[in-house]
Design a protein around this motif. Structure first.
Motif, PDB file in Angstrom:
ATOM      1  N   HIS A 171      -5.156   1.650   7.854  1.00  0.00           N
ATOM      2  CA  HIS A 171      -3.834   2.048   7.374  1.00  0.00           C
ATOM      3  C   HIS A 171      -3.698   3.568   7.305  1.00  0.00           C
ATOM      4  O   HIS A 171      -2.783   4.083   6.693  1.00  0.00           O
ATOM      5  CB  HIS A 171      -3.555   1.436   5.996  1.00  0.00           C
ATOM      6  N   HIS A 207       6.787   0.069   7.405  1.00  0.00           N
ATOM      7  CA  HIS A 207       5.429  -0.164   6.923  1.00  0.00           C
ATOM      8  C   HIS A 207       5.062   0.900   5.887  1.00  0.00           C
ATOM      9  O   HIS A 207       5.169   2.086   6.159  1.00  0.00           O
ATOM     10  CB  HIS A 207       4.463  -0.113   8.113  1.00  0.00           C
ATOM     11  N   GLY A 256       2.056   1.124   4.097  1.00  0.00           N
ATOM     12  CA  GLY A 256       0.629   1.353   3.834  1.00  0.00           C
ATOM     13  C   GLY A 256       0.095   0.356   2.825  1.00  0.00           C
ATOM     14  O   GLY A 256       0.378  -0.835   2.906  1.00  0.00           O
ATOM     15  N   LEU A 257      -0.652   0.863   1.850  1.00  0.00           N
ATOM     16  CA  LEU A 257      -1.318  -0.002   0.878  1.00  0.00           C
ATOM     17  C   LEU A 257      -0.455  -0.202  -0.370  1.00  0.00           C
ATOM     18  O   LEU A 257      -0.004   0.782  -0.974  1.00  0.00           O
ATOM     19  CB  LEU A 257      -2.660   0.620   0.460  1.00  0.00           C
ATOM     20  N   SER A 258      -0.291  -1.453  -0.784  1.00  0.00           N
ATOM     21  CA  SER A 258       0.519  -1.741  -1.979  1.00  0.00           C
ATOM     22  C   SER A 258      -0.068  -1.073  -3.223  1.00  0.00           C
ATOM     23  O   SER A 258       0.664  -0.676  -4.131  1.00  0.00           O
ATOM     24  CB  SER A 258       0.578  -3.253  -2.223  1.00  0.00           C
ATOM     25  N   THR A 298       1.025 -10.460   7.316  1.00  0.00           N
ATOM     26  CA  THR A 298      -0.167 -10.606   6.476  1.00  0.00           C
ATOM     27  C   THR A 298       0.205 -10.350   5.005  1.00  0.00           C
ATOM     28  O   THR A 298      -0.657 -10.342   4.126  1.00  0.00           O
ATOM     29  CB  THR A 298      -1.267  -9.631   6.937  1.00  0.00           C
ATOM     30  N   PRO A 341       0.939  -8.705   1.930  1.00  0.00           N
ATOM     31  CA  PRO A 341       0.050  -8.538   0.775  1.00  0.00           C
ATOM     32  C   PRO A 341       0.710  -8.845  -0.573  1.00  0.00           C
ATOM     33  O   PRO A 341       1.913  -8.662  -0.741  1.00  0.00           O
ATOM     34  CB  PRO A 341      -0.331  -7.059   0.842  1.00  0.00           C
ATOM     35  N   ILE A 396      -6.498  -3.689 -10.259  1.00  0.00           N
ATOM     36  CA  ILE A 396      -5.473  -3.777  -9.205  1.00  0.00           C
ATOM     37  C   ILE A 396      -5.972  -4.742  -8.132  1.00  0.00           C
ATOM     38  O   ILE A 396      -6.875  -4.425  -7.365  1.00  0.00           O
ATOM     39  CB  ILE A 396      -5.128  -2.405  -8.602  1.00  0.00           C
ATOM     40  N   LEU A 397      -5.360  -5.916  -8.132  1.00  0.00           N
ATOM     41  CA  LEU A 397      -5.648  -6.883  -7.066  1.00  0.00           C
ATOM     42  C   LEU A 397      -4.634  -6.618  -5.964  1.00  0.00           C
ATOM     43  O   LEU A 397      -3.427  -6.682  -6.205  1.00  0.00           O
ATOM     44  CB  LEU A 397      -5.493  -8.315  -7.582  1.00  0.00           C
ATOM     45  N   ASP A 398      -5.115  -6.263  -4.794  1.00  0.00           N
ATOM     46  CA  ASP A 398      -4.201  -5.939  -3.682  1.00  0.00           C
ATOM     47  C   ASP A 398      -4.755  -6.620  -2.440  1.00  0.00           C
ATOM     48  O   ASP A 398      -5.699  -6.124  -1.825  1.00  0.00           O
ATOM     49  CB  ASP A 398      -4.156  -4.417  -3.499  1.00  0.00           C
ATOM     50  N   SER A 435      -4.178  -8.995   1.254  1.00  0.00           N
ATOM     51  CA  SER A 435      -3.404  -9.647   2.305  1.00  0.00           C
ATOM     52  C   SER A 435      -3.551 -11.146   2.093  1.00  0.00           C
ATOM     53  O   SER A 435      -4.525 -11.592   1.489  1.00  0.00           O
ATOM     54  CB  SER A 435      -3.997  -9.371   3.686  1.00  0.00           C
ATOM     55  N   ASN A 437      -7.151  -8.211   7.064  1.00  0.00           N
ATOM     56  CA  ASN A 437      -5.835  -7.619   7.337  1.00  0.00           C
ATOM     57  C   ASN A 437      -5.727  -7.236   8.810  1.00  0.00           C
ATOM     58  O   ASN A 437      -6.720  -7.008   9.503  1.00  0.00           O
ATOM     59  CB  ASN A 437      -5.502  -6.494   6.345  1.00  0.00           C
ATOM     60  N   LEU A 449     -17.413  -7.395 -10.643  1.00  0.00           N
ATOM     61  CA  LEU A 449     -16.398  -6.340 -10.603  1.00  0.00           C
ATOM     62  C   LEU A 449     -15.018  -6.967 -10.753  1.00  0.00           C
ATOM     63  O   LEU A 449     -14.807  -8.094 -10.312  1.00  0.00           O
ATOM     64  CB  LEU A 449     -16.432  -5.610  -9.253  1.00  0.00           C
ATOM     65  N   GLY A 463     -10.142  -3.739  -7.755  1.00  0.00           N
ATOM     66  CA  GLY A 463      -9.784  -2.327  -7.911  1.00  0.00           C
ATOM     67  C   GLY A 463     -10.977  -1.469  -8.295  1.00  0.00           C
ATOM     68  O   GLY A 463     -10.994  -0.265  -8.046  1.00  0.00           O
TER      69      GLY A 463
HETATM   70  N1  LIG Z   1       1.972  -2.790   4.330  1.00  0.00           N
HETATM   71  C1  LIG Z   1       1.593  -3.879   4.936  1.00  0.00           C
HETATM   72  O1  LIG Z   1       2.321  -4.440   5.769  1.00  0.00           O
HETATM   73  C2  LIG Z   1       0.251  -4.474   4.661  1.00  0.00           C
HETATM   74  C3  LIG Z   1      -0.086  -5.716   5.186  1.00  0.00           C
HETATM   75  C4  LIG Z   1      -1.339  -6.239   4.863  1.00  0.00           C
HETATM   76  C5  LIG Z   1      -2.230  -5.543   4.065  1.00  0.00           C
HETATM   77  N2  LIG Z   1      -1.855  -4.319   3.600  1.00  0.00           N
HETATM   78  C6  LIG Z   1      -2.765  -3.563   2.729  1.00  0.00           C
HETATM   79  O2  LIG Z   1      -4.066  -3.589   3.259  1.00  0.00           O
HETATM   80  C7  LIG Z   1      -4.977  -3.367   2.197  1.00  0.00           C
HETATM   81  C8  LIG Z   1      -6.220  -4.157   2.427  1.00  0.00           C
HETATM   82  O3  LIG Z   1      -5.969  -5.550   2.265  1.00  0.00           O
HETATM   83  P1  LIG Z   1      -7.175  -6.571   2.338  1.00  0.00           P
HETATM   84  O4  LIG Z   1      -6.635  -7.935   2.237  1.00  0.00           O
HETATM   85  O5  LIG Z   1      -8.050  -6.210   3.488  1.00  0.00           O
HETATM   86  O6  LIG Z   1      -7.950  -6.214   0.997  1.00  0.00           O
HETATM   87  P2  LIG Z   1      -9.497  -6.460   0.640  1.00  0.00           P
HETATM   88  O7  LIG Z   1      -9.928  -7.767   1.199  1.00  0.00           O
HETATM   89  O8  LIG Z   1     -10.272  -5.266   0.999  1.00  0.00           O
HETATM   90  O9  LIG Z   1      -9.447  -6.556  -0.941  1.00  0.00           O
HETATM   91  C9  LIG Z   1      -8.639  -7.495  -1.605  1.00  0.00           C
HETATM   92  C10 LIG Z   1      -8.781  -7.355  -3.111  1.00  0.00           C
HETATM   93  O10 LIG Z   1     -10.058  -7.844  -3.517  1.00  0.00           O
HETATM   94  C11 LIG Z   1     -10.683  -6.909  -4.363  1.00  0.00           C
HETATM   95  N3  LIG Z   1     -12.141  -7.009  -4.174  1.00  0.00           N
HETATM   96  C12 LIG Z   1     -12.846  -6.675  -3.060  1.00  0.00           C
HETATM   97  N4  LIG Z   1     -14.158  -6.892  -3.256  1.00  0.00           N
HETATM   98  C13 LIG Z   1     -14.283  -7.371  -4.501  1.00  0.00           C
HETATM   99  C14 LIG Z   1     -15.395  -7.776  -5.311  1.00  0.00           C
HETATM  100  N5  LIG Z   1     -16.649  -7.741  -4.856  1.00  0.00           N
HETATM  101  N6  LIG Z   1     -15.170  -8.216  -6.557  1.00  0.00           N
HETATM  102  C15 LIG Z   1     -13.902  -8.257  -7.034  1.00  0.00           C
HETATM  103  N7  LIG Z   1     -12.815  -7.879  -6.347  1.00  0.00           N
HETATM  104  C16 LIG Z   1     -13.008  -7.455  -5.098  1.00  0.00           C
HETATM  105  C17 LIG Z   1     -10.164  -5.560  -3.947  1.00  0.00           C
HETATM  106  O11 LIG Z   1     -10.231  -4.639  -5.022  1.00  0.00           O
HETATM  107  C18 LIG Z   1      -8.720  -5.906  -3.611  1.00  0.00           C
HETATM  108  O12 LIG Z   1      -7.908  -5.855  -4.746  1.00  0.00           O
HETATM  109  C19 LIG Z   1      -4.231  -3.697   0.914  1.00  0.00           C
HETATM  110  O13 LIG Z   1      -4.091  -2.494   0.216  1.00  0.00           O
HETATM  111  C20 LIG Z   1      -2.879  -4.204   1.364  1.00  0.00           C
HETATM  112  O14 LIG Z   1      -1.800  -3.792   0.555  1.00  0.00           O
HETATM  113  C21 LIG Z   1      -0.659  -3.774   3.883  1.00  0.00           C
END
Ligand SMILES: NC(=O)c1ccc[n+]([C@@H]2O[C@H](COP(=O)([O-])OP(=O)(O)OC[C@H]3O[C@@H](n4cnc5c(N)ncnc54)[C@H](O)[C@@H]3O)[C@@H](O)[C@H]2O)c1
Length: 337
Positions: free
Chosen positions: A42, A114, A116-118, A154, A156, A170-172, A174, A179, A302, A305
């Motif tokens: 991103h 788009h 970026g990250l929520s 995807t 989010p 912060i749970l963020d 996809s 993603n 953890l 976030g």
């Molecule tokens: N703007 C868009 O169109 C769009 C579309 C898709 C995704 N995104 C962004 O892409 C980013 C990445 O998404 P993703 O699905 O790859 O995220 P990810 O799989 O990396 O993480 C998802 C969530 O799980 C948590 N997490 C990860 N490991 C963990 C652990 N060991 N223990 C506890 N919690 C844990 C993270 O803190 C996060 O909140 C997000 O910020 C999302 O907003 C943006």
């Protein structure tokens, strides 16, 4: 490269594509922040795409963003095809202002792109001791359960809350297993993707990123993930007035018009029902969960976030490693020599 140096260079690129100083600054900040939190899919990998859309006027470099106040709590933003970072930055600030006044701030945004990250927007609310939900739709990537054609993004889902300590929850995530940005980066770098995250256009599992981009991504948890993707499309698209049902344009390869992405931000005062006890209660909640017996190989439980914050702080010191092909993009955009 030092993060402030590369932020300045990216800002200059956006200025060259006619964004005003403030919009260029906001966009560069979020783009580089994606690199710093360890989400390069991103980050700089998208700069060329944003520039191409600006050049073709599919992103409006000088948007007239309208904010319609519906009530003390609710606002509707027409972003006039601005770059998504700017629309979302304005939207979350309005939602925070509304929530501070009334306890609840609800902001719907249409005609955006788009963003970026929520978590970037959620973070702003939790820093003001508020709870937050952020939703955005995205171009087709996931086939609705039972269909072989991708339609949902995807999409989010992001939820944030203050925790009473420095690191917010912060749970963020996809709603796809991985993603789409990660698949795009793999395609660009000629790398494989994990097995079980995507199908090719014939419906066969693939680890080839290019084939996956032409096929479908798989949602998390089967039909449940498909349902969540659908929910986000309704909340961010149908409800806000933005594109929905597969009509959000792919920013990388659909130049037939602006994306018209929709976002929805809901911000709440966490003390609405339990008063000052909220922080005590959430601390207790986290403490109980963290003390649970751990499975083999896990040192610490953890909360969402927590990992990102330490990665961000490490990368702030370490700087940003720019892959060769992205460096080439930056050269073509006159950002580096
Ligand atoms: N703007 C868009 O169109 C769009 C579309 C898709 C995704 N995104 C962004 O892409 C980013 C990445 O998404 P993703 O699905 O790859 O995220 P990810 O799989 O990396 O993480 C998802 C969530 O799980 C948590 N997490 C990860 N490991 C963990 C652990 N060991 N223990 C506890 N919690 C844990 C993270 O803190 C996060 O909140 C997000 O910020 C999302 O907003 C943006």
């Amino acid at each position: 490269m030092d993060h402030s140096k590369i932020t300045r260079l990216v800002k200059k690129v956006f200025r060259n594509y006619k964004l005003n100083n403030n919009h260029a600054k906001i966009s560069a900040k979020y783009l580089i922040k994606a690199e710093l939190v360890g989400a390069p899919s991103h980050g700089l990998a998208r700069l060329k795409m944003y520039c191409k859309r600006l050049e073709k006027k599919l992103i409006n470099p000088k948007p007239k963003i309208k904010i319609k106040k519906i009530s003390q709590s609710i606002s509707h933003v027409d972003a006039n095809n601005s770059i998504g970072f700017v629309a979302a930055d304005i939207g979350i600030k309005v939602a925070i202002k509304n929530a501070k006044k009334t306890g609840i701030g609800l902001v719907a945004i249409k005609n955006s792109g788009h963003y970026g990250l929520s978590s970037f927007y959620a973070e702003q609310a939790v820093k003001k001791n508020l709870m937050v939900w952020c939703f955005t739709n995205a171009p087709p990537a996931i086939a609705p359960h039972g269909s072989k054609k991708s339609l949902f993004g995807t999409n989010p889902i992001c939820f944030g809350t203050p925790t009473g300590n420095k690191v917010p929850f912060i749970l963020d995530t996809s709603v796809s297993i991985i993603n789409r940005g990660k698949i795009r980066v793999a395609a660009k770098l000629g790398k494989k993707i994990p097995f079980g995250v995507a199908l090719d256009k014939f419906g066969n599992p693939t680890i080839n990123a290019k084939k996956a981009l032409k096929g479908v991504q798989l949602p998390i948890a089967g039909f449940r993930g498909s349902g969540l993707a659908w929910m986000v499309d309704i909340i961010s698209g149908v409800f806000t007035g933005a594109n929905h049902a597969g009509k959000v344009k792919d920013p990388f390869d659909d130049f037939s018009g602006p994306q018209n992405v929709g976002h929805l931000f809901l911000v709440l005062k966490p003390n609405l029902f339990v008063g000052k006890n909220y922080i005590k209660r959430i601390k207790e909640n986290i403490k109980i969960i963290k003390r649970l017996p751990k499975i083999k190989g896990v040192k610490k439980i953890l909360y969402p976030g927590q990992g990102i914050i330490s990665r961000y702080q490490r990368n702030l010191k370490k700087g940003i490693v720019i892959p060769k092909n992205i460096l080439e993009d930056l050269k073509k955009l006159n950002a580096v020599k």
